[in-house]
Design a protein around this motif. Structure first.
Motif: not given
Length: 165
Positions: A51-61, A64-74, A119-126
């Protein structure tokens, strides 16, 4: 477009936990030994990295992926999951994960209706990626097993229903 500021701290933490819960529900539905567990556990992390590297990823996804890259979010996600699943058996983990994904769906509908479907589609893909990550029911190293077990197929259907897709 929704982002972190669109949600309360608790709602955002629930969203941060959601990629792991999407995978954990599948893993708990049909535990597949250490090797399978390792393969399945990487599905959520791979989805976040993609999601971080996909230019076509949904902005909310992407947010979230960007925030998850922080130790605080993890840490927030890890602590939340520990609290939810303390002393839980696999069946409990599956059921609690599906219940939480239903809550994620409701939060998205209320706070981010424009981003909810993606976002829900992304979760289903996971969840699907987790189910396909390791063969189930085979012998040594999963050889001779099936790609997605009946228990995983049933759980995928439950996840889809919880997400409303």
């Amino acid at each position: 477009m929704a982002d972190k500021s669109s949600f309360t701290k608790e709602e955002w933490t629930l969203l941060l936990e959601s990629p792991m819960m999407a995978g954990m529900a599948i893993t708990a539905a049909d535990p597949s030994g250490l090797w399978g567990l390792l393969k399945e556990s990487f599905a959520g992390g791979n989805a976040l990295a993609k999601a971080l590297s996909d230019p076509g990823a949904n902005p909310l996804v992407k947010a979230l992926a960007s925030d998850f890259s922080t130790s605080e979010a993890r840490s927030a996600a890890r602590d939340g999951l520990k609290a939810k699943f303390a002393n839980s058996r696999p069946a409990d983990v599956k059921n609690k994960s599906i219940e939480a994904l239903s809550q994620v769906s409701a939060v998205l509908a209320a706070k981010a209706p424009g981003d909810a479907a993606a976002f829900k589609s992304w979760l289903r893909q996971i969840s699907q990626g987790t189910a396909e990550a390791a063969s189930e029911g085979g012998g040594l190293l999963g050889i001779g097993g099936v790609q997605v077990s009946d228990a995983e197929k049933a759980t995928l259907a439950e996840i889809s229903a919880a997400l409303g897709i």
